[in-house]
Design a protein around this motif. Structure first.
Motif, PDB file in Angstrom:
ATOM      1  N   ARG A   1       6.934   5.455  -1.195  1.00 38.19           N
ATOM      2  CA  ARG A   1       5.915   6.397  -0.732  1.00 38.19           C
ATOM      3  C   ARG A   1       4.595   6.022  -1.397  1.00 38.19           C
ATOM      4  O   ARG A   1       4.570   5.526  -2.531  1.00 38.19           O
ATOM      5  CB  ARG A   1       6.284   7.852  -1.063  1.00 38.19           C
ATOM      6  CG  ARG A   1       6.385   8.166  -2.544  1.00 38.19           C
ATOM      7  CD  ARG A   1       6.912   9.572  -2.765  1.00 38.19           C
ATOM      8  NE  ARG A   1       7.060   9.885  -4.178  1.00 38.19           N
ATOM      9  CZ  ARG A   1       6.144  10.497  -4.926  1.00 38.19           C
ATOM     10  NH1 ARG A   1       4.982  10.854  -4.383  1.00 38.19           N
ATOM     11  NH2 ARG A   1       6.358  10.753  -6.194  1.00 38.19           N
ATOM     12  N   GLU A   2       3.494   6.240  -0.695  1.00 37.09           N
ATOM     13  CA  GLU A   2       2.185   5.889  -1.235  1.00 37.09           C
ATOM     14  C   GLU A   2       1.614   7.038  -2.045  1.00 37.09           C
ATOM     15  O   GLU A   2       1.669   8.199  -1.630  1.00 37.09           O
ATOM     16  CB  GLU A   2       1.219   5.522  -0.111  1.00 37.09           C
ATOM     17  CG  GLU A   2       1.445   4.139   0.469  1.00 37.09           C
ATOM     18  CD  GLU A   2       0.202   3.610   1.168  1.00 37.09           C
ATOM     19  OE1 GLU A   2      -0.753   4.382   1.353  1.00 37.09           O
ATOM     20  OE2 GLU A   2       0.194   2.414   1.514  1.00 37.09           O
ATOM     21  N   VAL A   3       1.051   6.710  -3.227  1.00 38.53           N
ATOM     22  CA  VAL A   3       0.385   7.704  -4.070  1.00 38.53           C
ATOM     23  C   VAL A   3      -0.905   7.082  -4.598  1.00 38.53           C
ATOM     24  O   VAL A   3      -1.019   5.866  -4.716  1.00 38.53           O
ATOM     25  CB  VAL A   3       1.282   8.161  -5.246  1.00 38.53           C
ATOM     26  CG1 VAL A   3       2.540   8.840  -4.737  1.00 38.53           C
ATOM     27  CG2 VAL A   3       1.648   6.990  -6.148  1.00 38.53           C
ATOM     28  N   PRO A   4      -1.923   7.903  -4.939  1.00 40.90           N
ATOM     29  CA  PRO A   4      -3.167   7.372  -5.485  1.00 40.90           C
ATOM     30  C   PRO A   4      -3.018   7.061  -6.960  1.00 40.90           C
ATOM     31  O   PRO A   4      -2.238   7.700  -7.676  1.00 40.90           O
ATOM     32  CB  PRO A   4      -4.160   8.517  -5.259  1.00 40.90           C
ATOM     33  CG  PRO A   4      -3.311   9.750  -5.315  1.00 40.90           C
ATOM     34  CD  PRO A   4      -1.971   9.361  -4.724  1.00 40.90           C
ATOM     35  N   LEU A   5      -3.782   6.090  -7.446  1.00 43.15           N
ATOM     36  CA  LEU A   5      -3.732   5.722  -8.849  1.00 43.15           C
ATOM     37  C   LEU A   5      -5.136   5.697  -9.433  1.00 43.15           C
ATOM     38  O   LEU A   5      -5.852   4.716  -9.330  1.00 43.15           O
ATOM     39  CB  LEU A   5      -3.085   4.342  -9.027  1.00 43.15           C
ATOM     40  CG  LEU A   5      -2.956   3.881 -10.485  1.00 43.15           C
ATOM     41  CD1 LEU A   5      -2.011   4.776 -11.254  1.00 43.15           C
ATOM     42  CD2 LEU A   5      -2.470   2.455 -10.549  1.00 43.15           C
ATOM     43  N   GLY A   6      -5.546   6.817 -10.023  1.00 44.95           N
ATOM     44  CA  GLY A   6      -6.718   6.886 -10.887  1.00 44.95           C
ATOM     45  C   GLY A   6      -8.063   6.646 -10.232  1.00 44.95           C
ATOM     46  O   GLY A   6      -8.196   5.915  -9.268  1.00 44.95           O
ATOM     47  N   GLY A   7      -9.104   7.306 -10.788  1.00 48.54           N
ATOM     48  CA  GLY A   7     -10.477   7.012 -10.413  1.00 48.54           C
ATOM     49  C   GLY A   7     -10.919   7.651  -9.117  1.00 48.54           C
ATOM     50  O   GLY A   7     -10.105   8.032  -8.272  1.00 48.54           O
ATOM     51  N   PRO A   8     -12.249   7.784  -8.899  1.00 49.80           N
ATOM     52  CA  PRO A   8     -12.759   8.393  -7.670  1.00 49.80           C
ATOM     53  C   PRO A   8     -12.453   7.559  -6.440  1.00 49.80           C
ATOM     54  O   PRO A   8     -12.362   8.087  -5.342  1.00 49.80           O
ATOM     55  CB  PRO A   8     -14.272   8.497  -7.930  1.00 49.80           C
ATOM     56  CG  PRO A   8     -14.553   7.472  -8.988  1.00 49.80           C
ATOM     57  CD  PRO A   8     -13.320   7.429  -9.842  1.00 49.80           C
ATOM     58  N   ARG A   9     -12.309   6.233  -6.594  1.00 43.46           N
ATOM     59  CA  ARG A   9     -11.906   5.367  -5.484  1.00 43.46           C
ATOM     60  C   ARG A   9     -10.493   4.862  -5.768  1.00 43.46           C
ATOM     61  O   ARG A   9     -10.250   3.660  -5.869  1.00 43.46           O
ATOM     62  CB  ARG A   9     -12.888   4.202  -5.344  1.00 43.46           C
ATOM     63  CG  ARG A   9     -14.248   4.591  -4.853  1.00 43.46           C
ATOM     64  CD  ARG A   9     -15.057   3.346  -4.515  1.00 43.46           C
ATOM     65  NE  ARG A   9     -15.304   2.513  -5.691  1.00 43.46           N
ATOM     66  CZ  ARG A   9     -15.780   1.271  -5.617  1.00 43.46           C
ATOM     67  NH1 ARG A   9     -16.026   0.720  -4.438  1.00 43.46           N
ATOM     68  NH2 ARG A   9     -16.003   0.584  -6.713  1.00 43.46           N
ATOM     69  N   ALA A  10      -9.578   5.790  -5.926  1.00 40.36           N
ATOM     70  CA  ALA A  10      -8.229   5.462  -6.380  1.00 40.36           C
ATOM     71  C   ALA A  10      -7.562   4.435  -5.470  1.00 40.36           C
ATOM     72  O   ALA A  10      -7.610   4.563  -4.249  1.00 40.36           O
ATOM     73  CB  ALA A  10      -7.380   6.729  -6.438  1.00 40.36           C
ATOM     74  N   ILE A  11      -6.967   3.408  -6.079  1.00 39.34           N
ATOM     75  CA  ILE A  11      -6.167   2.485  -5.287  1.00 39.34           C
ATOM     76  C   ILE A  11      -4.861   3.184  -4.925  1.00 39.34           C
ATOM     77  O   ILE A  11      -4.419   4.121  -5.600  1.00 39.34           O
ATOM     78  CB  ILE A  11      -5.917   1.164  -6.036  1.00 39.34           C
ATOM     79  CG1 ILE A  11      -5.064   1.392  -7.302  1.00 39.34           C
ATOM     80  CG2 ILE A  11      -7.224   0.479  -6.388  1.00 39.34           C
ATOM     81  CD1 ILE A  11      -4.662   0.093  -7.992  1.00 39.34           C
ATOM     82  N   ARG A  12      -4.251   2.727  -3.854  1.00 37.60           N
ATOM     83  CA  ARG A  12      -2.974   3.282  -3.423  1.00 37.60           C
ATOM     84  C   ARG A  12      -1.852   2.378  -3.925  1.00 37.60           C
ATOM     85  O   ARG A  12      -1.950   1.156  -3.868  1.00 37.60           O
ATOM     86  CB  ARG A  12      -2.912   3.370  -1.896  1.00 37.60           C
ATOM     87  CG  ARG A  12      -4.058   4.101  -1.254  1.00 37.60           C
ATOM     88  CD  ARG A  12      -4.065   5.571  -1.516  1.00 37.60           C
ATOM     89  NE  ARG A  12      -2.916   6.252  -0.917  1.00 37.60           N
ATOM     90  CZ  ARG A  12      -2.739   7.576  -0.950  1.00 37.60           C
ATOM     91  NH1 ARG A  12      -3.621   8.341  -1.569  1.00 37.60           N
ATOM     92  NH2 ARG A  12      -1.691   8.117  -0.389  1.00 37.60           N
ATOM     93  N   VAL A  13      -0.817   2.999  -4.451  1.00 38.99           N
ATOM     94  CA  VAL A  13       0.341   2.244  -4.920  1.00 38.99           C
ATOM     95  C   VAL A  13       1.573   2.715  -4.162  1.00 38.99           C
ATOM     96  O   VAL A  13       1.633   3.851  -3.664  1.00 38.99           O
ATOM     97  CB  VAL A  13       0.563   2.401  -6.439  1.00 38.99           C
ATOM     98  CG1 VAL A  13      -0.666   1.967  -7.206  1.00 38.99           C
ATOM     99  CG2 VAL A  13       0.939   3.835  -6.814  1.00 38.99           C
ATOM    100  N   ARG A  14       2.551   1.840  -4.045  1.00 36.32           N
ATOM    101  CA  ARG A  14       3.796   2.158  -3.361  1.00 36.32           C
ATOM    102  C   ARG A  14       4.857   2.468  -4.423  1.00 36.32           C
ATOM    103  O   ARG A  14       5.246   1.591  -5.182  1.00 36.32           O
ATOM    104  CB  ARG A  14       4.221   0.981  -2.479  1.00 36.32           C
ATOM    105  CG  ARG A  14       3.231   0.691  -1.369  1.00 36.32           C
ATOM    106  CD  ARG A  14       3.558  -0.587  -0.612  1.00 36.32           C
ATOM    107  NE  ARG A  14       3.334  -1.785  -1.421  1.00 36.32           N
ATOM    108  CZ  ARG A  14       2.141  -2.364  -1.592  1.00 36.32           C
ATOM    109  NH1 ARG A  14       1.052  -1.835  -1.030  1.00 36.32           N
ATOM    110  NH2 ARG A  14       2.022  -3.445  -2.324  1.00 36.32           N
ATOM    111  N   ARG A  15       5.291   3.716  -4.488  1.00 39.24           N
ATOM    112  CA  ARG A  15       6.229   4.157  -5.524  1.00 39.24           C
ATOM    113  C   ARG A  15       7.652   4.144  -4.958  1.00 39.24           C
ATOM    114  O   ARG A  15       7.971   4.855  -4.019  1.00 39.24           O
ATOM    115  CB  ARG A  15       5.855   5.549  -6.031  1.00 39.24           C
ATOM    116  CG  ARG A  15       6.732   6.041  -7.175  1.00 39.24           C
ATOM    117  CD  ARG A  15       6.011   7.078  -8.006  1.00 39.24           C
ATOM    118  NE  ARG A  15       4.813   6.497  -8.601  1.00 39.24           N
ATOM    119  CZ  ARG A  15       3.774   7.210  -9.058  1.00 39.24           C
ATOM    120  NH1 ARG A  15       3.795   8.534  -8.962  1.00 39.24           N
ATOM    121  NH2 ARG A  15       2.732   6.608  -9.589  1.00 39.24           N
TER     122      ARG A  15
END
Length: 329
Positions: free
Chosen positions: A34-48
């Motif tokens: 599932r995709e979740v955001p990772l940090g910061g105002p322009r958060a990169i998306r990570v696949r968990r």
């Protein structure tokens, strides 16, 4: 790496004793991310991929984020200010890019492709992770290992390791934890573990001897890879239960395929996971959060980080409920 979700779920994770499996080829369970955001105002998306409802642990591996390739000019890259960890080890492995790591042990290191950073946050540690200015593409995995009860309050530690490359039947293998393909990592872990990057040439097929007491997970970064009798596609993780002493992998594509193989014996302990903390009870988590928000000496300070700390999200208004691995079929 931080779990940067602002509404972090509380998980109680653990193993159920396995039943005897039928003879014949083992079933490969396919886990989707599932995709979740990772940090910061322009958060990169990570696949968990871990944890999830279908499976919370593979051995002591309890968390797996797979990210990129990200165009840093568009995404802003990784920008994680100091944040805490308890009861776990973090394993950072890059495919491309470069990340600067600082922690409250005093470590200051760069993470580059083919090199592993392992940080132990037993009783408590804090670290920051920021992609370097000349990084154009960021791509890799971030993994967590749960510490067993007898070591969950161990002292802070940091290890850096550059594994050599083993060549096996059209595949390049770098073993960063444990043993595989005649290579053994010297990096210290607190339970038996396997962690390796496997890059396969187009249409290559390999068979690897593995520890039959381990359960295994194969995460596909690129390509289509047949694990035993099941094809895995990008961002999928194939789970194989213990009792298997060889793993056969076939690159079904005309391009290079890259995977990460994880393994370990079933963990056998229940753990509670919330945000960046692992404990054994809800009270453990509450105490860790209180200590972080109070700037307790438990986590220490990164003196030379140019900015503030990452605040903890609010605790859930619910009792932590057990979430277990399903029994083996």
């Amino acid at each position: 790496m931080s779990n940067a979700e602002t509404d972090a779920a509380a998980l109680r994770c653990g193993e159920i004793a396995e039943r005897d499996r039928p003879t014949g080829s083992p079933r490969v369970d396919v886990l989707s991310a599932r995709e979740v955001p990772l940090g910061g105002p322009r958060a990169i998306r990570v696949r968990r991929t871990l944890p999830q409802r279908e499976r919370t642990l593979i051995g002591a591996w309890c968390f797996a984020d797979h990210y990129g390739p990200h165009d840093v000019a568009a995404s802003g890259g990784m920008d994680l200010p100091p944040h805490p960890h308890t009861g776990l080890q973090t394993v950072s492995w890059l495919f491309s890019g470069e990340v600067e790591h600082r922690d409250t042990l005093g470590s200051h290191a760069l993470i580059r492709p083919g090199e592993m950073n392992l940080m132990t946050g037993g009783y408590g540690i804090a670290h920051s992770e920021v992609s370097t200015p000349h990084t154009t593409v960021l791509h890799g995995v971030q993994l967590w290992v749960a510490l067993p009860g007898e070591h969950r309050d161990t002292a802070r530690d940091f290890q850096h390791y550059v594994p050599d490359l083993a060549q096996v039947d059209g595949a390049g293998i770098r073993v960063f934890l444990g043993s595989l393909a005649g290579r053994t990592s010297p990096v210290r872990a607190f339970t038996p573990l396997l962690g390796a990057e496997i890059v396969m040439e187009p249409r290559a097929a390999i068979t690897l001897a593995v520890d039959a007491t381990f359960e295994h997970g194969l995460l596909v970064d690129s390509g289509h890879v047949r694990l035993i009798d099941t094809v895995l596609r990008r961002a999928e993780l194939g789970y194989v239960p213990r009792g298997v002493d060889t793993l056969t992998m076939v690159n079904e594509s005309d391009a290079t395929a890259r995977t990460v193989l994880l393994g370990g014996p079933p963990f056998g302990e229940e753990i509670v996971m919330w945000w960046n903390f692992i404990g054994r009870s809800h009270e453990d988590i509450v105490k860790a959060r209180e200590d972080w928000e109070a700037s307790s000496d438990r986590f220490g300070v990164i003196d030379d980080f140019p900015g503030g700390r990452l605040p903890a999200p609010a605790l859930p208004h619910a009792v932590i409920t057990p979430r277990r691995n399903p029994p083996a079929r």
